[in-house]
Design a protein around this motif. Structure first.
Motif, PDB file in Angstrom:
ATOM      1  N   ARG A   1       0.833  -1.206   0.000  1.00  0.00           N
ATOM      2  CA  ARG A   1       0.000   0.000   0.000  1.00  0.00           C
ATOM      3  C   ARG A   1       0.865   1.252   0.000  1.00  0.00           C
ATOM      4  O   ARG A   1       0.576   2.222  -0.720  1.00  0.00           O
ATOM      5  N   ALA A   2       1.934   1.228   0.802  1.00  0.00           N
ATOM      6  CA  ALA A   2       2.831   2.378   0.829  1.00  0.00           C
ATOM      7  C   ALA A   2       3.448   2.633  -0.544  1.00  0.00           C
ATOM      8  O   ALA A   2       3.670   3.786  -0.941  1.00  0.00           O
ATOM      9  N   MET A   3       3.696   1.551  -1.283  1.00  0.00           N
ATOM     10  CA  MET A   3       4.289   1.703  -2.612  1.00  0.00           C
ATOM     11  C   MET A   3       3.271   2.241  -3.612  1.00  0.00           C
ATOM     12  O   MET A   3       3.636   2.963  -4.553  1.00  0.00           O
ATOM     13  N   VAL A   4       1.991   1.919  -3.441  1.00  0.00           N
ATOM     14  CA  VAL A   4       0.958   2.557  -4.258  1.00  0.00           C
ATOM     15  C   VAL A   4       0.995   4.064  -4.036  1.00  0.00           C
ATOM     16  O   VAL A   4       0.954   4.857  -4.990  1.00  0.00           O
ATOM     17  N   ALA A   5       1.081   4.465  -2.776  1.00  0.00           N
ATOM     18  CA  ALA A   5       1.109   5.892  -2.458  1.00  0.00           C
ATOM     19  C   ALA A   5       2.367   6.563  -3.003  1.00  0.00           C
ATOM     20  O   ALA A   5       2.314   7.697  -3.498  1.00  0.00           O
ATOM     21  N   GLU A   6       3.489   5.867  -2.905  1.00  0.00           N
ATOM     22  CA  GLU A   6       4.768   6.453  -3.292  1.00  0.00           C
ATOM     23  C   GLU A   6       4.955   6.517  -4.805  1.00  0.00           C
ATOM     24  O   GLU A   6       5.483   7.496  -5.339  1.00  0.00           O
ATOM     25  N   ARG A   7       4.522   5.445  -5.518  1.00  0.00           N
ATOM     26  CA  ARG A   7       4.885   5.319  -6.932  1.00  0.00           C
ATOM     27  C   ARG A   7       3.809   4.694  -7.796  1.00  0.00           C
ATOM     28  O   ARG A   7       4.074   4.323  -8.943  1.00  0.00           O
ATOM     29  N   GLY A   8       2.590   4.567  -7.278  1.00  0.00           N
ATOM     30  CA  GLY A   8       1.535   3.892  -8.028  1.00  0.00           C
ATOM     31  C   GLY A   8       1.174   4.578  -9.331  1.00  0.00           C
ATOM     32  O   GLY A   8       0.990   3.908 -10.357  1.00  0.00           O
ATOM     33  N   GLN A   9       1.042   5.900  -9.331  1.00  0.00           N
ATOM     34  CA  GLN A   9       0.672   6.593 -10.566  1.00  0.00           C
ATOM     35  C   GLN A   9       1.794   6.528 -11.586  1.00  0.00           C
ATOM     36  O   GLN A   9       1.548   6.332 -12.790  1.00  0.00           O
TER      37      GLN A   9
ATOM     38  N   LEU B   1      -6.369   4.643  -9.166  1.00  0.00           N
ATOM     39  CA  LEU B   1      -5.480   3.735  -8.461  1.00  0.00           C
ATOM     40  C   LEU B   1      -6.274   2.781  -7.576  1.00  0.00           C
ATOM     41  O   LEU B   1      -7.325   3.147  -7.039  1.00  0.00           O
ATOM     42  N   THR B   2      -5.779   1.571  -7.422  1.00  0.00           N
ATOM     43  CA  THR B   2      -6.424   0.586  -6.555  1.00  0.00           C
ATOM     44  C   THR B   2      -5.837   0.688  -5.156  1.00  0.00           C
ATOM     45  O   THR B   2      -4.624   0.557  -4.960  1.00  0.00           O
ATOM     46  N   TRP B   3      -6.709   0.908  -4.180  1.00  0.00           N
ATOM     47  CA  TRP B   3      -6.305   0.996  -2.779  1.00  0.00           C
ATOM     48  C   TRP B   3      -6.913  -0.167  -2.002  1.00  0.00           C
ATOM     49  O   TRP B   3      -8.070  -0.525  -2.211  1.00  0.00           O
ATOM     50  N   PRO B   4      -6.157  -0.773  -1.102  1.00  0.00           N
ATOM     51  CA  PRO B   4      -6.714  -1.866  -0.299  1.00  0.00           C
ATOM     52  C   PRO B   4      -7.679  -1.355   0.757  1.00  0.00           C
ATOM     53  O   PRO B   4      -7.582  -0.208   1.194  1.00  0.00           O
ATOM     54  N   THR B   5      -8.590  -2.221   1.156  1.00  0.00           N
ATOM     55  CA  THR B   5      -9.441  -1.936   2.317  1.00  0.00           C
ATOM     56  C   THR B   5      -8.818  -2.485   3.585  1.00  0.00           C
ATOM     57  O   THR B   5      -9.166  -2.056   4.683  1.00  0.00           O
ATOM     58  N   THR B   6      -7.894  -3.453   3.432  1.00  0.00           N
ATOM     59  CA  THR B   6      -7.248  -4.111   4.564  1.00  0.00           C
ATOM     60  C   THR B   6      -5.774  -4.314   4.232  1.00  0.00           C
ATOM     61  O   THR B   6      -5.441  -4.709   3.120  1.00  0.00           O
ATOM     62  N   THR B   7      -4.906  -4.043   5.211  1.00  0.00           N
ATOM     63  CA  THR B   7      -3.478  -4.326   5.048  1.00  0.00           C
ATOM     64  C   THR B   7      -2.973  -5.075   6.272  1.00  0.00           C
ATOM     65  O   THR B   7      -3.618  -5.107   7.324  1.00  0.00           O
ATOM     66  N   PHE B   8      -1.790  -5.674   6.135  1.00  0.00           N
ATOM     67  CA  PHE B   8      -1.163  -6.374   7.247  1.00  0.00           C
ATOM     68  C   PHE B   8       0.342  -6.271   7.096  1.00  0.00           C
ATOM     69  O   PHE B   8       0.863  -6.000   6.001  1.00  0.00           O
ATOM     70  N   SER B   9       1.064  -6.511   8.209  1.00  0.00           N
ATOM     71  CA  SER B   9       2.514  -6.361   8.194  1.00  0.00           C
ATOM     72  C   SER B   9       3.223  -7.651   7.817  1.00  0.00           C
ATOM     73  O   SER B   9       4.030  -7.672   6.887  1.00  0.00           O
ATOM     74  N   ASP B  10       2.951  -8.732   8.529  1.00  0.00           N
ATOM     75  CA  ASP B  10       3.686  -9.976   8.324  1.00  0.00           C
ATOM     76  C   ASP B  10       2.801 -11.153   7.943  1.00  0.00           C
ATOM     77  O   ASP B  10       3.171 -11.954   7.102  1.00  0.00           O
ATOM     78  N   ARG B  11       1.653 -11.271   8.574  1.00  0.00           N
ATOM     79  CA  ARG B  11       0.825 -12.454   8.333  1.00  0.00           C
ATOM     80  C   ARG B  11      -0.610 -12.159   8.754  1.00  0.00           C
ATOM     81  O   ARG B  11      -0.864 -11.456   9.736  1.00  0.00           O
ATOM     82  N   MET B  12      -1.560 -12.707   8.000  1.00  0.00           N
ATOM     83  CA  MET B  12      -2.957 -12.703   8.422  1.00  0.00           C
ATOM     84  C   MET B  12      -3.643 -13.908   7.806  1.00  0.00           C
ATOM     85  O   MET B  12      -3.165 -14.481   6.823  1.00  0.00           O
ATOM     86  N   SER B  13      -4.746 -14.318   8.421  1.00  0.00           N
ATOM     87  CA  SER B  13      -5.540 -15.426   7.907  1.00  0.00           C
ATOM     88  C   SER B  13      -6.936 -14.933   7.585  1.00  0.00           C
ATOM     89  O   SER B  13      -7.505 -14.099   8.296  1.00  0.00           O
ATOM     90  N   VAL B  14      -7.483 -15.460   6.497  1.00  0.00           N
ATOM     91  CA  VAL B  14      -8.848 -15.182   6.082  1.00  0.00           C
ATOM     92  C   VAL B  14      -9.589 -16.511   6.052  1.00  0.00           C
ATOM     93  O   VAL B  14      -9.053 -17.516   5.565  1.00  0.00           O
ATOM     94  N   TYR B  15     -10.800 -16.516   6.582  1.00  0.00           N
ATOM     95  CA  TYR B  15     -11.604 -17.734   6.561  1.00  0.00           C
ATOM     96  C   TYR B  15     -12.738 -17.570   5.555  1.00  0.00           C
ATOM     97  O   TYR B  15     -13.566 -16.667   5.670  1.00  0.00           O
ATOM     98  N   LEU B  16     -12.738 -18.452   4.563  1.00  0.00           N
ATOM     99  CA  LEU B  16     -13.838 -18.535   3.613  1.00  0.00           C
ATOM    100  C   LEU B  16     -14.714 -19.689   4.080  1.00  0.00           C
ATOM    101  O   LEU B  16     -14.596 -20.826   3.624  1.00  0.00           O
ATOM    102  N   GLY B  17     -15.575 -19.410   5.049  1.00  0.00           N
ATOM    103  CA  GLY B  17     -16.257 -20.492   5.752  1.00  0.00           C
ATOM    104  C   GLY B  17     -15.235 -21.214   6.605  1.00  0.00           C
ATOM    105  O   GLY B  17     -14.530 -20.615   7.420  1.00  0.00           O
ATOM    106  N   ASN B  18     -15.113 -22.529   6.427  1.00  0.00           N
ATOM    107  CA  ASN B  18     -14.139 -23.312   7.188  1.00  0.00           C
ATOM    108  C   ASN B  18     -12.760 -23.350   6.521  1.00  0.00           C
ATOM    109  O   ASN B  18     -11.801 -23.846   7.135  1.00  0.00           O
TER     110      ASN B  18
END
Length: 316
Positions: free
Chosen positions: A103-111, A134-151
């Motif tokens: 995300r920071a790189m979008v801000a810095e150099r995305g255009q 420009l495409t901006w994320p709704t969610t960011t993370f630093s090292d790791r995250m998990s998403v559950y699509l149901g189970n």
């Protein structure tokens, strides 16, 4: 006769493949064009990589609809490059996820990246009028995250710098399959113009440690089976190291950028010259390797003007 700039002369349509890489997991590939991934959960779908425009994104959506009618709830972007992210609006996903560094790189150099890649890949940007911005994320993370699509659990991880400083991978543990973005390629040149040569091989080894059953790479065919996975990891490492080592040998003795280019051709053309987008990537790769060999850690921003100046200097 001067060579066409980057991929400006490549206007032929590519054949799309949609390959199952695990239960409910698919790789969308197109002869060396940017790949996308599809992860089907219990009640919804995650797409990995948006494509360059909403028009191209519709081709991914069409393939998704051949295998499921579940809604696309999540869009994950492995890094910030325009050809990966600017089609995001087509998915109407409730969550768009990137690393915080991406995300920071979008801000810095995305255009600047958008303007640059627009000239490099005219075929991929057909229908660009529909890109809302420009495409901006709704969610960011630093090292790791998990998403559950149901189970179904999907792990998003930052394993190290490689293709960019913000790269992430997406691992589906119930199938031991990974979507790697452009950290791993298969019979396609690695684009290293925003890369980190010194870190890239270590990042590949962290991927190898998962002992994966399949990989959906950033470009090239899906990699199914451990033999194919390991061969692609070896080949990607060879491409990156061969390029950087050749440039570094010239840079450390005070040689010129043009001399570095000539030496890379001697080393890499015989091994990789027939790879997809090899000629496209080569000048950008040499320029970035030359900078890194001289101690420039953060890749300089590519602009449409800088692209062409470098191309003329190195390709003629």
């Amino acid at each position: 006769m001067a060579k066409a700039f980057a991929s400006a002369g490549d206007m032929a349509d590519k054949e799309i493949s949609f390959t199952q890489v695990g239960e409910g997991l698919w790789a969308f590939t197109a002869e060396g064009d940017p790949n996308s991934g599809v992860i089907i959960g219990d009640d919804s779908v995650m797409v990995v990589e948006a494509q360059a425009t909403p028009r191209l994104a519709q081709k991914v959506i069409e393939k998704v609809r051949e295998v499921t009618d579940k809604p696309i709830s999540h869009l994950v972007l492995t890094h910030y490059h325009a050809v990966r992210v600017l089609g995001a609006s087509a998915y109407d996903a409730r969550e768009i996820i990137m690393s915080d560094m991406a995300r920071a790189m979008v801000a810095e150099r995305g255009q600047e990246d958008w303007n640059s890649e627009f000239d490099r890949f005219p075929r991929l940007f057909q229908g660009h009028e529909s890109i809302p911005g420009l495409t901006w994320p709704t969610t960011t993370f630093s090292d790791r995250m998990s998403v559950y699509l149901g189970n179904r659990r999907v792990d998003l991880m930052k394993l190290g710098r490689a293709h960019t400083a913000g790269d992430i991978v997406i691992h589906v543990p119930d199938q031991n399959v990974m979507f790697t973005g452009d950290i791993v390629e298969y019979h396609s040149a690695c684009y290293c113009g925003d890369g980190h040569y010194g870190d890239w091989p270590q990042t590949l080894e962290r991927i190898r440690a998962f002992d994966l059953d399949a990989i959906a790479p950033g470009r090239g065919d899906a990699l199914v089976g451990r033999d194919m996975v390991n061969a692609a990891l070896d080949n990607t490492a060879d491409f990156v190291s061969s390029t950087y080592d050749a440039v570094k040998r010239v840079a450390v003795r005070g040689g010129s950028l043009q001399e570095a280019m000539a030496h890379v051709r001697e080393v890499c053309d015989p091994k990789f010259g027939d790879y997809a987008i090899y000629e496209h990537c080569l000048p950008f790769n040499v320029a970035r390797a030359f900078d890194e060999a001289r101690g420039i850690d953060t890749p300089r921003i590519w602009t449409a003007a800088r692209d062409k100046e470098m191309w003329q200097a190195l390709q003629g």
